[in-house]
Design an enzyme around this catalytic site. Structure first.
Site, PDB file in Angstrom:
ATOM      1  N   HIS A 187      -5.860  36.152 -12.177  1.00  0.00           N
ATOM      2  CA  HIS A 187      -5.603  37.522 -13.123  1.00  0.00           C
ATOM      3  C   HIS A 187      -4.145  37.981 -13.072  1.00  0.00           C
ATOM      4  CE1 HIS A 187      -9.923  37.662 -13.044  1.00  0.00           C
ATOM      5  NE2 HIS A 187      -9.861  38.262 -14.192  1.00  0.00           N
ATOM      6  N   ARG A 294      -9.873  44.805 -20.780  1.00  0.00           N
ATOM      7  CA  ARG A 294     -10.582  44.510 -19.374  1.00  0.00           C
ATOM      8  C   ARG A 294     -10.217  45.915 -18.849  1.00  0.00           C
ATOM      9  NH1 ARG A 294      -7.709  39.143 -20.171  1.00  0.00           N
ATOM     10  NH2 ARG A 294      -8.902  37.669 -19.262  1.00  0.00           N
ATOM     11  N   ARG A 330     -14.827  45.620 -22.580  1.00  0.00           N
ATOM     12  CA  ARG A 330     -15.736  45.242 -21.500  1.00  0.00           C
ATOM     13  C   ARG A 330     -16.022  46.080 -20.132  1.00  0.00           C
ATOM     14  NH1 ARG A 330     -13.812  39.566 -18.501  1.00  0.00           N
ATOM     15  NH2 ARG A 330     -12.451  41.189 -17.400  1.00  0.00           N
ATOM     16  N   GLU A 429     -20.092  33.535 -19.696  1.00  0.00           N
ATOM     17  CA  GLU A 429     -18.942  32.838 -18.852  1.00  0.00           C
ATOM     18  C   GLU A 429     -19.530  32.341 -17.420  1.00  0.00           C
ATOM     19  OE1 GLU A 429     -16.231  35.959 -17.534  1.00  0.00           O
ATOM     20  OE2 GLU A 429     -17.973  37.601 -17.284  1.00  0.00           O
ATOM     21  N   ASN A 452     -12.400  31.269 -18.704  1.00  0.00           N
ATOM     22  CA  ASN A 452     -11.958  31.052 -17.554  1.00  0.00           C
ATOM     23  C   ASN A 452     -12.931  30.986 -16.313  1.00  0.00           C
ATOM     24  OD1 ASN A 452      -9.481  31.996 -19.010  1.00  0.00           O
ATOM     25  ND2 ASN A 452      -9.695  34.093 -18.411  1.00  0.00           N
ATOM     26  N   ARG A 463     -11.107  29.554  -9.319  1.00  0.00           N
ATOM     27  CA  ARG A 463      -9.746  29.458  -9.961  1.00  0.00           C
ATOM     28  C   ARG A 463      -8.856  30.290  -9.541  1.00  0.00           C
ATOM     29  NH1 ARG A 463     -11.771  34.430 -14.461  1.00  0.00           N
ATOM     30  NH2 ARG A 463      -9.762  34.794 -14.877  1.00  0.00           N
TER      31      ARG A 463
HETATM   32  C1  PEP Z   1     -12.852  34.874 -18.609  1.00  0.00           C
HETATM   33  O1  PEP Z   1     -13.495  34.600 -17.466  1.00  0.00           O
HETATM   34  O2  PEP Z   1     -12.625  33.906 -19.439  1.00  0.00           O
HETATM   35  C2  PEP Z   1     -12.564  36.108 -19.135  1.00  0.00           C
HETATM   36  C3  PEP Z   1     -11.976  36.293 -20.161  1.00  0.00           C
HETATM   37  O3  PEP Z   1     -12.425  37.145 -18.081  1.00  0.00           O
HETATM   38  P1  PEP Z   1     -11.581  37.188 -16.876  1.00  0.00           P
HETATM   39  O4  PEP Z   1     -10.635  36.210 -17.011  1.00  0.00           O
HETATM   40  O5  PEP Z   1     -11.166  38.821 -16.983  1.00  0.00           O
HETATM   41  O6  PEP Z   1     -12.611  37.009 -15.608  1.00  0.00           O
HETATM   42 MG    MG Z   2     -14.423  36.494 -16.603  1.00  0.00          MG
END
Ligand code: PEP
Ligand code: MG
Length: 551
Positions: A187, A294, A330, A429, A452, A463
Site C-alpha cells: 500500500h 479507500r 469502500r 478480489e 492487487n 504482495r
Molecule cells: C485491490 O486489492 O486491488 C484493491 C484495489 O484494494 P487494495 O489494494 O486496497 O487492497
Molecule cells: Mg484489495
C-alpha cells in the site's frame, strides 16, 4: 555525484534535499537514581511537553478530521494527569528510585494489564490510549524526535514506511519517496501513485543515512536517485522537468472529452483516492468520479475510532466537493498491513488471510454499522455507492445488505435524511468471489475487481514480500481468466464491472478490457488523461486483444 538504483513504483521526477525518516524503536533504559527531586522534576517537565504536543495535535485534528477525533487528544492530555497513573509513577520514583522512563513504563504496564482484563470492549480499547500516552512520555524523556516533520518540501528516505506512517505524512511537503526495502504491490507504493509523487523502493543498503540533507534528483520512472548532481545533471533535470510540463499541457487538452475509442467503444475513467483532500485531484484530471475511496486510511490517520458524526462530515465534504459525480466508498479494509493500534487486532500468523475487510466488519458489526450510517447520512449530499472489500461468499453479501438495511431503518426512524438508491457493490478480489460471481451478481448492484489482491490470492504470493515480486504477475492467465469470468457474470446480470486494482492503469491491457466488456477503470488521478489519450487514439477492434498474456 552518486547514482543509486531501485524499483521505480511511481512515475515522475523531482529535485530537492533528502530527508531521512527515522522510526527508531523505543527503548526504555532502567536505571536507579540518587536525586529523587530532580527525577520528579524531569517527569513533570516531560508531562508538560507531552501536553503541549497533544494540544497541537488536537488543533491539527480539529482542522483535518473534526471535533470528535480532536477530542481524543484532549482525553490523552487528561489521562496524563490521572491521579492513579501519576501516583503510581511518582511512587516508583520516590520509593523504588527508578528513573522517570522506567517509572512511567512500569506504571503503564500495570494499568494496561488491568484494562485488558476488563470485560467491557470499550474499556479494553482504552489500553491502547495508555500505550499511546506512555510512548509519548517516554519519547519526551528519551529526547526522541517526534514524528517526521519538515518545514520545506523534501525527498523522503526511509527503511520502509507502513501505510499508517505514510498517511500521516504531510504530502504537500513530500517531493518523492525512496526506501531501502518495500514491495511495489504494497500500500505504501500504491499510496505514492495515488498521491502522484515519484517513488523508488528496494534501493537496499546503498541508501545511506549519510545522504541526509544532500541535494538529490529522483526519477520514479527509471528508478534512479541521483545524489549531489553536477551542473550537467542539473541542466538535464531542468530539461526533463520542462518536457514533463509540456506533456502535461498537451494532456490537459483532453479534459472534457469522452472516454471512448474512435469507433465508439466506451471505458469510463474514475479515480482511486485515500484522503478527502484528493477529491481535488480527481476534479483536476477531469475523471468521471471516484471509483475507489479507500476509507480505511481515515481510520489509520486517527488515534481512535472516528465517530459517526466525524465520518459523516468527511464523507459529506467529499460528496459536496465532487458535485454530483459518483463517489464509490469502500467500507474500511482494515487488517493485514493496514492496522492501527486502537483496533487491538489479535496477532495472526497469516494476517493477509486473516481478520481483514468485511470479515472484521461482520465480526464487529457495530464498527461497520457506524460507518454505513455515516455513508448513508452523507448520501443525501451527492451520488454515493458503497463497495465491500474481501468478499468470498454469497452469505457475506446477504449479511452486509442486512446491515445496510439496518442502517437505513435506524436513520429513517431518527428522521435523518439519506438517499434510498445507494448502489451496493462487491469487490472481486478473492478467487472465490470470481468463481461464484454468477451468484454474487444476483446480490450486487456492481462489481469492482481488486486486481492487487486477486493476484495475491490467486497466485498465493504475499504482495508485501519484496523477495517474491518476480512471481507476482497480475498478467498471469489465471488472474485474467478470473477477471473475464467476473465480467461475464456481470454482463449476464446486467450490472457494471469496474477494475480498481493497479492493473487498471496498465495501458497494454486496454484492448483486453474493452474486449471482455469492462465498464470502467479506476486509477490514480494522474493516469486518467494518459489513458484517455490512448483510448481515443486506439485502432479499431482487433482479435489480438490479450497480447502475449493469455498462455
Ligand atoms: C485491490 O486489492 O486491488 C484493491 C484495489 O484494494 P487494495 O489494494 O486496497 O487492497
Ligand atoms: Mg484489495
Amino acid at each position: 555525484m552518486i547514482l543509486l538504483h531501485g524499483k521505480g513504483v511511481s512515475d515522475g521526477i523531482a529535485a530537492g534535499k533528502i530527508c531521512f525518516y527515522k522510526a527508531v524503536p523505543q527503548v526504555v533504559v532502567y536505571t536507579k537514581i540518587n536525586d529523587v527531586a530532580k527525577e520528579l522534576a524531569r517527569y513533570e517537565a516531560a508531562k508538560t511537553t507531552a501536553k503541549e504536543q497533544l494540544k497541537q495535535l488536537e488543533t491539527q485534528a480539529l482542522a483535518k478530521l473534526g471535533k470528535d477525533s480532536a477530542a481524543l487528544f484532549a482525553t490523552h492530555a487528561m489521562m496524563l494527569d490521572d491521579i492513579d497513573f501519576v501516583t503510581a509513577i511518582t511512587e516508583k520514583i520516590k520509593t523504588e528510585q527508578w528513573n522517570a522512563e522506567a517509572a512511567v513504563s512500569d506504571a503503564a504496564s500495570a494499568l494496561n494489564t488491568v484494562f485488558m482484563a476488563l470485560d467491557d470492549a470499550y474499556m479494553r480499547a482504552r489500553a491502547a490510549d495508555i500505550l499511546d500516552i506512555t510512548a509519548r512520555l517516554v519519547g519526551v524523556l528519551n529526547g526522541e524526535q517526534s514524528r517526521f516533520h519538515t518545514d520545506t518540501p523534501v525527498i523522503l528516505a526511509a527503511d520502509d514506511l507502513s501505510p499508517s506512517e505514510t498517511v500521516q505524512l504531510d504530502n504537500a511537503k513530500i517531493l518523492g519517496f525512496v526506501t531501502r526495502g518495500g514491495s511495489e504491490n504494497a500500500h505504501t507504493a500504491i499510496l505514492a501513485r495515488t498521491m502522484g509523487i515519484p517513488a523508488i523502493i528496494g534501493i537496499g543498503d546503498a541508501l545511506l543515512e549519510a545522504y541526509d540533507g544532500q541535494n538529490a534528483r529522483i526519477d520514479g520512472k527509471n528508478g534512479t536517485l541521483l545524489i549531489a548532481p553536477d551542473a550537467a545533471e542539473q541542466a538535464a533535470y531542468a530539461a526533463a522537468a520542462q518536457e514533463a510540463e509540456t506533456q502535461k499541457i498537451a494532456l490537459a487538452q483532453l479534459k472534457g472529452l469522452p472516454d471512448c475509442t474512435p469507433d465508439g467503444r466506451t471505458l469510463r475513467l474514475f479515480c482511486n483516492i485515500t484522503t478527502p483532500a484528493q477529491a481535488e485531484d480527481v476534479l483536476a484530471c477531469d475523471a468521471a468520479g471516484i471509483g475507489l475511496f479507500r476509507t480505511e486510511f481515515l481510520f489509520l490517520a486517527a488515534s481512535d475510532y472516528p465517530s459517526e458524526a466525524a465520518q459523516t462530515a468527511l464523507y459529506r465534504a467529499v460528496l459536496e466537493k465532487m458535485d454530483k459525480k459518483r463517489v464509490t466508498m469502500r467500507t474500511m479494509d482494515i487488517g493485514a498491513d493496514k492496522t492501527a493500534a486502537y483496533f487491538n487486532l489479535p496477532q495472526e500468523a497469516n494476517p493477509a488471510l486473516g481478520m481483514r475487510g468485511i470479515r472484521l466488519g461482520l465480526t464487529r458489526p457495530q464498527l461497520l454499522l457506524t460507518q454505513l450510517r455515516a455513508i448513508y447520512r452523507a448520501s443525501a449530499y451527492g451520488d454515493v455507492a458503497i463497495l465491500f472489500p474481501m468478499v468470498a461468499s454469497v452469505w457475506e453479501v446477504k449479511e452486509l445488505k442486512k446491515l445496510c438495511a439496518t442502517a437505513r431503518q435506524q436513520l429513517a426512524q431518527e428522521g435523518l435524511a439519506f438517499a434510498t438508491n445507494v448502489p451496493l457493490g462487491v469487490m472481486i478480489e478473492t478467487p472465490a468471489a470470481a468463481l461464484v460471481a454468477e451468484k454474487l451478481a444476483e446480490e450486487a448492484d456492481f462489481f469492482s475487481v481488486g486486481t492487487n489482491d486477486l493476484t495475491q490470492y490467486t497466485l498465493a504470493i504475499d504482495r508485501q514480500n519484496d523477495t517474491l515480486s518476480r512471481f507476482y504477475e497480475p498478467h498471469h492467465p489465471a488472474v485474467l481468466r478470473l477477471l473475464a469470468m467476473a465480467a461475464q457474470a456481470a454482463h449476464a446480470h446486467h450490472i457494471p464491472i469496474y477494475i480498481c486494482g493497479e492493473l487498471a492503469s496498465d495501458a497494454s491491457l486496454l484492448p483486453y478490457f474493452l474486449k471482455i466488456g469492462i465498464t470502467a477503470l479506476s486509477v490514480s488521478p494522474r493516469n486518467v488523461l494518459p489513458l484517455r489519450k490512448m483510448l481515443r487514439e486506439m485502432k479499431e477492434k482487433t482479435d489480438d486483444t490479450q497480447g502475449n498474456h493469455s498462455n
